[in-house]
Write a protein that holds these residues in place. Structure first.
Motif: not given
Length: 169
Positions: A79-80, A99-100, A103, A108
């Motif tokens: 996730d980083e 996922l982008d 975020r 998340g």
């Protein structure tokens, strides 16, 4: 936990994730596991995750893993990773794009796994290639095992805490 099948059944092996989640025997999964065929609805998946109801996401999709077509691998998403440009294409969102977007929307998921299969054919045709079709049952079993293992891992701290409280009493 959410198990999400991703892919376009009209693009050959891109339908891998959809086929796997449709083959899953949900009766052998813990009640805490939701299994959904998102197909090409990556934006819907991002908004579902935005609700924050899921601690773990297992995405199933055709991805360029190492090895010959039909190779299945489990990838853990960090996730980083830096947030890149956020493409919003409801008909072509791959796992990282979902996922982008999540975020970028302020959401998340604490743990993300991808069960991916290397495709042989991503062309306008229905049906999986022979090596990818041969990988579906094994991938479904792998997803079920991962879901059971993740559910057990999530439940373990609660049990340990309860045991500690009983020992203190």
């Amino acid at each position: 936990m959410l198990v999400a099948g991703i892919g376009n059944v009209f693009l050959g092996d891109d339908g891998f994730g959809v086929e796997v989640v449709n083959r899953l025997d949900v009766s052998v999964l813990p009640e805490t596991v939701d299994v959904v065929d998102y197909g090409i609805r990556g934006v819907h998946l991002a908004y579902e995750l935005l609700a924050g109801r899921h601690h773990t996401l297992i995405m199933v999709d055709a991805v360029p893993v190492e090895g010959p077509p039909g190779t299945v691998a489990v990838l853990e998403v960090d996730d980083e990773d830096p947030l890149g440009p956020v493409p919003v294409n409801g008909h072509g969102m791959h796992p990282q794009a979902v996922l982008d977007l999540l975020r970028a929307l302020g959401g998340g998921v604490p743990r993300v796994l991808i069960v991916g299969c290397r495709p042989a054919v991503i062309d306008e045709l229905m049906g999986l290639s022979e090596p990818v079709a041969a990988a579906v049952d094994g991938a479904a079993a792998l997803v079920a095992e991962l879901a059971r293992q993740e559910a057990a891992d999530l439940a373990a701290p609660v049990i340990r805490q309860a045991d500690a409280e009983c020992a203190d009493a």
